[in-house]
Design a protein around this motif. Structure first.
Motif, PDB file in Angstrom:
ATOM      1  N   VAL A   1       0.842  -1.205   0.000  1.00 12.29           N
ATOM      2  CA  VAL A   1       0.000   0.000   0.000  1.00 12.29           C
ATOM      3  C   VAL A   1       0.870   1.245   0.000  1.00 12.29           C
ATOM      4  CG1 VAL A   1      -1.649   1.318   1.371  1.00 12.29           C
ATOM      5  CG2 VAL A   1      -1.969  -1.136   1.091  1.00 12.29           C
ATOM      6  N   ALA A   2       1.948   1.238   0.798  1.00 12.61           N
ATOM      7  CA  ALA A   2       2.829   2.402   0.872  1.00 12.61           C
ATOM      8  C   ALA A   2       3.538   2.653  -0.462  1.00 12.61           C
ATOM      9  CB  ALA A   2       3.856   2.213   1.985  1.00 12.61           C
ATOM     10  N   VAL A   3       3.985   1.580  -1.130  1.00 13.75           N
ATOM     11  CA  VAL A   3       4.638   1.736  -2.431  1.00 13.75           C
ATOM     12  C   VAL A   3       3.643   2.259  -3.461  1.00 13.75           C
ATOM     13  CG1 VAL A   3       5.696   0.479  -4.348  1.00 13.75           C
ATOM     14  CG2 VAL A   3       6.430   0.017  -2.009  1.00 13.75           C
ATOM     15  N   THR A   4       2.423   1.731  -3.441  1.00 10.18           N
ATOM     16  CA  THR A   4       1.390   2.188  -4.380  1.00 10.18           C
ATOM     17  C   THR A   4       1.067   3.662  -4.168  1.00 10.18           C
ATOM     18  OG1 THR A   4       0.424  -0.043  -4.416  1.00 10.18           O
ATOM     19  CG2 THR A   4      -0.949   1.768  -5.217  1.00 10.18           C
ATOM     20  N   ALA A   5       1.067   4.086  -2.888  1.00  8.94           N
ATOM     21  CA  ALA A   5       0.775   5.489  -2.576  1.00  8.94           C
ATOM     22  C   ALA A   5       1.958   6.405  -2.869  1.00  8.94           C
ATOM     23  CB  ALA A   5       0.374   5.624  -1.111  1.00  8.94           C
ATOM     24  N   GLY A   6       3.129   5.829  -3.170  1.00  6.04           N
ATOM     25  CA  GLY A   6       4.299   6.633  -3.482  1.00  6.04           C
ATOM     26  C   GLY A   6       5.087   7.100  -2.285  1.00  6.04           C
ATOM     27  N   SER A   7       4.748   6.608  -1.080  1.00 15.70           N
ATOM     28  CA  SER A   7       5.462   7.034   0.123  1.00 15.70           C
ATOM     29  C   SER A   7       6.618   6.123   0.491  1.00 15.70           C
ATOM     30  CB  SER A   7       4.485   7.112   1.302  1.00 15.70           C
ATOM     31  OG  SER A   7       3.895   5.849   1.554  1.00 15.70           O
ATOM     32  N   MET A   8       6.777   4.980  -0.182  1.00 16.55           N
ATOM     33  CA  MET A   8       7.862   4.043   0.088  1.00 16.55           C
ATOM     34  C   MET A   8       8.477   3.589  -1.225  1.00 16.55           C
ATOM     35  SD  MET A   8       7.784   0.373   2.167  1.00 16.55           S
ATOM     36  CE  MET A   8       7.863   1.078   3.809  1.00 16.55           C
ATOM     37  N   THR A   9       9.787   3.408  -1.220  1.00 18.99           N
ATOM     38  CA  THR A   9      10.481   2.931  -2.408  1.00 18.99           C
ATOM     39  C   THR A   9      10.509   1.402  -2.436  1.00 18.99           C
ATOM     40  OG1 THR A   9      12.624   2.947  -1.284  1.00 18.99           O
ATOM     41  CG2 THR A   9      11.946   4.977  -2.395  1.00 18.99           C
ATOM     42  N   ILE A  10      10.817   0.854  -3.602  1.00 23.91           N
ATOM     43  CA  ILE A  10      10.968  -0.592  -3.731  1.00 23.91           C
ATOM     44  C   ILE A  10      12.085  -1.093  -2.814  1.00 23.91           C
ATOM     45  CG2 ILE A  10      11.646  -2.442  -5.302  1.00 23.91           C
ATOM     46  CD1 ILE A  10       8.842  -1.491  -5.801  1.00 23.91           C
ATOM     47  N   GLU A  11      13.155  -0.307  -2.688  1.00 28.90           N
ATOM     48  CA  GLU A  11      14.271  -0.706  -1.833  1.00 28.90           C
ATOM     49  C   GLU A  11      13.825  -0.817  -0.375  1.00 28.90           C
ATOM     50  OE1 GLU A  11      14.346   1.661  -4.046  1.00 28.90           O
ATOM     51  OE2 GLU A  11      15.708   0.860  -5.575  1.00 28.90           O
ATOM     52  N   GLY A  12      13.057   0.163   0.079  1.00 31.59           N
ATOM     53  CA  GLY A  12      12.569   0.117   1.460  1.00 31.59           C
ATOM     54  C   GLY A  12      11.645  -1.057   1.697  1.00 31.59           C
ATOM     55  N   GLN A  13      10.745  -1.320   0.747  1.00 25.07           N
ATOM     56  CA  GLN A  13       9.858  -2.471   0.878  1.00 25.07           C
ATOM     57  C   GLN A  13      10.651  -3.764   0.927  1.00 25.07           C
ATOM     58  OE1 GLN A  13       7.420  -3.488  -2.505  1.00 25.07           O
ATOM     59  NE2 GLN A  13       5.802  -4.346  -1.213  1.00 25.07           N
ATOM     60  N   SER A  14      11.680  -3.886   0.109  1.00 18.62           N
ATOM     61  CA  SER A  14      12.475  -5.108   0.073  1.00 18.62           C
ATOM     62  C   SER A  14      13.101  -5.387   1.436  1.00 18.62           C
ATOM     63  CB  SER A  14      13.569  -4.983  -0.992  1.00 18.62           C
ATOM     64  OG  SER A  14      13.017  -4.756  -2.266  1.00 18.62           O
ATOM     65  N   LEU A  15      13.596  -4.370   2.104  1.00 21.41           N
ATOM     66  CA  LEU A  15      14.248  -4.558   3.399  1.00 21.41           C
ATOM     67  C   LEU A  15      13.245  -4.955   4.477  1.00 21.41           C
ATOM     68  CD1 LEU A  15      16.634  -1.453   3.290  1.00 21.41           C
ATOM     69  CD2 LEU A  15      17.265  -3.849   2.987  1.00 21.41           C
ATOM     70  N   VAL A  16      12.088  -4.270   4.511  1.00 25.91           N
ATOM     71  CA  VAL A  16      11.092  -4.561   5.545  1.00 25.91           C
ATOM     72  C   VAL A  16      10.494  -5.958   5.342  1.00 25.91           C
ATOM     73  CG1 VAL A  16       8.943  -3.800   6.608  1.00 25.91           C
ATOM     74  CG2 VAL A  16      10.581  -2.107   5.808  1.00 25.91           C
ATOM     75  N   VAL A  17      10.194  -6.313   4.093  1.00 27.46           N
ATOM     76  CA  VAL A  17       9.637  -7.641   3.824  1.00 27.46           C
ATOM     77  C   VAL A  17      10.652  -8.735   4.147  1.00 27.46           C
ATOM     78  CG1 VAL A  17       8.792  -9.176   1.997  1.00 27.46           C
ATOM     79  CG2 VAL A  17       7.964  -6.829   2.129  1.00 27.46           C
ATOM     80  N   ALA A  18      11.927  -8.499   3.864  1.00 29.54           N
ATOM     81  CA  ALA A  18      12.964  -9.482   4.197  1.00 29.54           C
ATOM     82  C   ALA A  18      13.018  -9.714   5.708  1.00 29.54           C
ATOM     83  CB  ALA A  18      14.322  -9.013   3.682  1.00 29.54           C
ATOM     84  N   ALA A  19      12.884  -8.648   6.491  1.00 35.26           N
ATOM     85  CA  ALA A  19      12.842  -8.808   7.953  1.00 35.26           C
ATOM     86  C   ALA A  19      11.614  -9.607   8.379  1.00 35.26           C
ATOM     87  CB  ALA A  19      12.847  -7.436   8.629  1.00 35.26           C
TER      88      ALA A  19
END
Length: 391
Positions: free
Chosen positions: A347-365
């Protein structure tokens, strides 16, 4: 165009079909299937072998899978358990987790210009109830006091982040979030209260729906499809939140189900986990850049530790009166979160408030929590305390 879409869908469906087979063949502890779906999505996606792309038709299937995932979460929530004393303790623990996460992420955003700090904070407070249910069933813990405590914390750990997402991750449109919340709350109140309980013809309608569960009409399943498509239409037309709407839709469908609805749930699980939900997780994996995870593995470990402390420690303190190692085990189970983390970051990436790089790190955790914490919690239950030495 159709050929490329079908080819991408073929690879996505292949990944979804292959995941349970690989899980069954791997030796050692059973790996949660959602981890493998995300991994296969990384492999076939643009950051892997570039075998599949996310076109508009596949995005639609993915959105339906996201909505159905939260509709199932709404079906799993037992209102009586959430309203109980145990539910109150779990609620306090989650609120403390959210407050600590929000405060910490806000400070980090001021110091380091951290993007999407609110989304990261919400992700740190989730619990993967859908992922934990098979583990609790397989280990026989679901009907024990430990399992009931985990179920309640899991319910709060899904409901709380969903509400927080609806209010905070709306691209800055707070009025839209409030409108979404009020609209779906009124809809649920009308169906559950005014119509079902006070409309004289409602009993006949409910009886028809329940009877249709065992015929070719499949009335409850058709109602689920109607609600899902309705949520998508409302979210597109009025900017409402599909996730909150799908969650409340699940609670609404629960009212219309017969007392013994195991058969219906099996059919709904077949529709959900046979196609739509795996498509959502595989396509979510396609958006993860594994190179960022490898380059910044230290950040992933820090996020993993933050999830354990921010989500697990308040739960441990709230349930510390349980005997032996049970508080630690409840905390470890409750800190296991991946589906909500994937949804929040998507949702955050779709809204433009998060980058793909940030999502990758949080999902990996989040993937680390699913791989490590449930196994550790189960093993703690298998280790017997030492007997005191004689004499």
């Amino acid at each position: 165009m159709h050929e490329s879409v079908l080819l991408s869908l073929l690879w996505i469906a292949g990944a979804a079909a292959l995941a349970p087979i690989i899980v069954g063949l791997l030796p050692g502890p059973r790996i949660p299937e959602v981890v493998l779906l995300l991994t296969l999505g990384i492999m076939i996606g643009p950051f892997g072998f570039e075998l599949a792309t996310k076109s508009e038709p596949i995005e639609l299937l993915s959105e339906l899978g996201l909505g159905l995932l939260f509709l199932l979460a709404g079906l799993e929530i037992d209102p009586a358990s959430v309203a109980s004393r145990t539910g109150a303790r779990a609620g306090v623990a989650w609120v403390v987790s959210l407050a600590v996460a929000m405060g910490l992420m806000a400070l980090l955003s001021l110091a380091t210009e951290l993007e999407a700090w609110a989304a990261i904070a919400i992700a740190l407070t989730s619990t993967a109830l859908g992922t934990l249910l098979p583990i609790l069933r397989d280990t026989g813990l679901k009907d024990q006091p430990l399992g009931r405590a985990v179920m309640v914390n899991g319910a709060i750990g899904e409901l709380g982040p969903i509400l927080a997402m609806s209010l905070l991750l709306t691209g800055g449109n707070a009025w839209g979030a409030l409108l979404s919340l009020v609209t779906f709350a009124v809809l649920a109140a009308l169906i559950n209260g005014a119509i079902v309980r006070h409309w004289t013809r409602a009993e006949k309608v409910v009886e028809i729906v329940r009877h249709g569960a065992e015929t070719t009409a499949q009335a409850p399943l058709r109602l689920v499809v109607l609600l899902l498509v309705g949520m998508l239409a409302l979210s597109t037309a009025f900017g409402l939140d599909i996730i909150l709407g799908a969650f409340i839709a699940g609670a609404t469908v629960r009212v219309l189900l017969p007392p013994d609805h195991a058969t219906f749930m099996a059919r709904l699980d077949g529709m959900a986990f046979g196609l739509l939900v795996p498509v959502f997780f595989v396509t979510s994996g396609m958006a993860i850049d594994y190179r960022v995870v490898l380059d910044r593995w230290g950040t992933v470990l820090v996020l993993f530790a933050m999830i354990v402390l921010i989500r697990g420690l308040p739960v441990y303190l709230a349930f510390r009166d349980l005997p032996g190692r049970e508080p630690v085990r409840v905390a470890l189970f409750s800190a296991t979160g991946l589906p909500i983390i994937v949804a929040v970051t998507t949702v955050a990436v779709t809204a433009g408030s998060m980058t793909i790089e940030g999502q990758s790190l949080v999902v990996a955790a989040g993937m680390l929590t699913v791989l490590v914490l449930p196994l550790l919690a189960v093993e703690l239950g298998n280790v017997r305390p030492r007997s005191p030495a004689p004499g």
